[in-house]
Motif scaffolding. Sequence first.
Motif, short mmCIF file in Angstrom:
data_model
loop_
_atom_site.label_atom_id
_atom_site.label_comp_id
_atom_site.label_asym_id
_atom_site.label_seq_id
_atom_site.Cartn_x
_atom_site.Cartn_y
_atom_site.Cartn_z
N GLU A 41 0.62 -1.01 0.05
CA GLU A 41 0.12 0.08 0.18
C GLU A 41 0.94 1.27 0.10
OE1 GLU A 41 -3.85 -1.29 2.66
OE2 GLU A 41 -2.36 -1.04 3.56
N LEU A 42 1.98 1.25 0.84
CA LEU A 42 2.81 2.45 0.79
C LEU A 42 3.58 2.50 -0.31
CD1 LEU A 42 3.80 4.72 2.70
CD2 LEU A 42 5.32 3.47 3.40
N VAL A 43 3.91 1.60 -0.90
CA VAL A 43 4.76 1.72 -2.14
C VAL A 43 3.84 2.32 -3.45
CG1 VAL A 43 5.68 0.27 -4.21
CG2 VAL A 43 6.38 -0.05 -1.56
N GLU A 44 2.65 1.70 -3.31
CA GLU A 44 1.45 2.25 -4.34
C GLU A 44 1.27 3.99 -4.11
OE1 GLU A 44 -1.46 2.32 -7.30
OE2 GLU A 44 0.13 1.05 -7.07
N ILE A 45 1.01 4.30 -2.93
CA ILE A 45 0.81 5.62 -2.64
C ILE A 45 2.08 6.54 -3.10
CG2 ILE A 45 0.60 7.26 -0.64
CD1 ILE A 45 -0.80 5.13 0.89
N ILE A 46 3.30 6.20 -2.78
CA ILE A 46 4.47 6.66 -3.33
C ILE A 46 4.51 6.95 -4.61
CG2 ILE A 46 7.12 6.44 -3.33
CD1 ILE A 46 6.63 5.38 -0.28
N SER A 47 4.21 5.83 -5.27
CA SER A 47 4.07 5.77 -6.99
C SER A 47 3.20 6.60 -7.49
CB SER A 47 3.83 4.42 -7.39
OG SER A 47 3.82 4.25 -8.85
N LEU A 48 2.11 6.68 -6.79
CA LEU A 48 0.89 7.80 -7.14
C LEU A 48 1.17 9.12 -6.85
CD1 LEU A 48 -2.39 5.88 -5.80
CD2 LEU A 48 -1.52 6.04 -8.42
N ILE A 54 11.85 9.32 0.34
CA ILE A 54 12.13 10.16 1.52
C ILE A 54 11.44 11.46 1.49
CG2 ILE A 54 13.96 11.27 0.09
CD1 ILE A 54 14.35 10.68 3.72
N GLU A 55 10.91 11.76 0.40
CA GLU A 55 9.93 12.92 0.47
C GLU A 55 8.57 12.72 1.13
OE1 GLU A 55 10.02 14.79 -3.52
OE2 GLU A 55 11.15 13.00 -4.27
N LEU A 56 8.21 11.51 1.59
CA LEU A 56 7.07 11.29 2.45
C LEU A 56 7.34 11.33 3.77
CD1 LEU A 56 4.15 10.82 2.00
CD2 LEU A 56 4.58 8.35 1.87
N VAL A 57 8.52 11.38 4.22
CA VAL A 57 9.02 11.22 5.51
C VAL A 57 8.92 12.51 6.02
CG1 VAL A 57 11.07 10.87 7.12
CG2 VAL A 57 10.61 9.46 5.12
N ARG A 58 8.31 12.44 7.53
CA ARG A 58 8.36 13.67 8.25
C ARG A 58 9.59 13.80 9.02
NH1 ARG A 58 3.71 16.15 9.80
NH2 ARG A 58 4.32 16.15 12.06
N LYS A 59 10.68 14.59 8.61
CA LYS A 59 11.71 14.35 9.06
C LYS A 59 12.11 15.25 10.46
CE LYS A 59 13.05 14.47 4.19
NZ LYS A 59 11.85 14.64 3.66
N ASN A 60 11.10 16.07 10.83
CA ASN A 60 11.23 16.76 12.34
C ASN A 60 10.59 15.91 13.35
OD1 ASN A 60 12.55 19.03 11.42
ND2 ASN A 60 10.73 19.86 10.81
N GLU A 61 10.33 14.59 12.92
CA GLU A 61 9.77 13.67 13.90
C GLU A 61 10.94 13.31 14.83
OE1 GLU A 61 6.85 12.57 15.21
OE2 GLU A 61 5.52 13.92 13.50
N LYS A 62 10.65 12.90 16.17
CA LYS A 62 11.65 12.76 17.03
C LYS A 62 12.52 11.38 16.53
CE LYS A 62 12.63 12.02 21.83
NZ LYS A 62 12.05 11.75 23.38
N ILE A 63 11.52 10.46 16.30
CA ILE A 63 11.98 9.06 15.92
C ILE A 63 12.95 9.10 14.65
CG2 ILE A 63 9.97 8.48 14.63
CD1 ILE A 63 11.08 5.69 16.46
N TRP A 64 12.70 10.11 13.87
CA TRP A 64 13.58 10.02 12.68
C TRP A 64 14.91 10.59 12.90
CZ3 TRP A 64 13.78 8.40 7.89
CH2 TRP A 64 15.01 8.62 6.98
#
Length: 113
Positions: A41-48, A54-64
């Motif tokens: 599902e995530l791969v399909e969303i990224i493709s669409l 990396i452009e879908l990542v919330r880079k300010n999240e603590k875990i990141w």
Amino acid sequence: MIKIYHNPRCSKSRQGVAILEESNVEFETIKYLDQTLTKDELVEIISLLEIKPIELVRKNEKIWKESFKSKELTDDEIINAMIENPKLIERPIVVNNKKAVIGRPPENINRII
């Protein structure tokens, strides 16, 4: 049917739901923090979205910042990180057939409804 990948605690995500409601379109709400996305599902969303994972990542999240930021990750590793830590997924995402947008700003949603 239109789908919105939604986090109710996020103001932009709530604004995205409001845009869909005001547009009087039928849509399905997927609370992706509760209903974990599959890798397919995530791969399909990224493709669409026509973006790199990396452009879908919330880079300010603590875990990141604590677990991933300093590492060189492949696209597959980034996707796996988002599957394991769905808080890392940018929101909201709206999918309408074979089109998708990230609702930041929320007005982006108007492009596909």
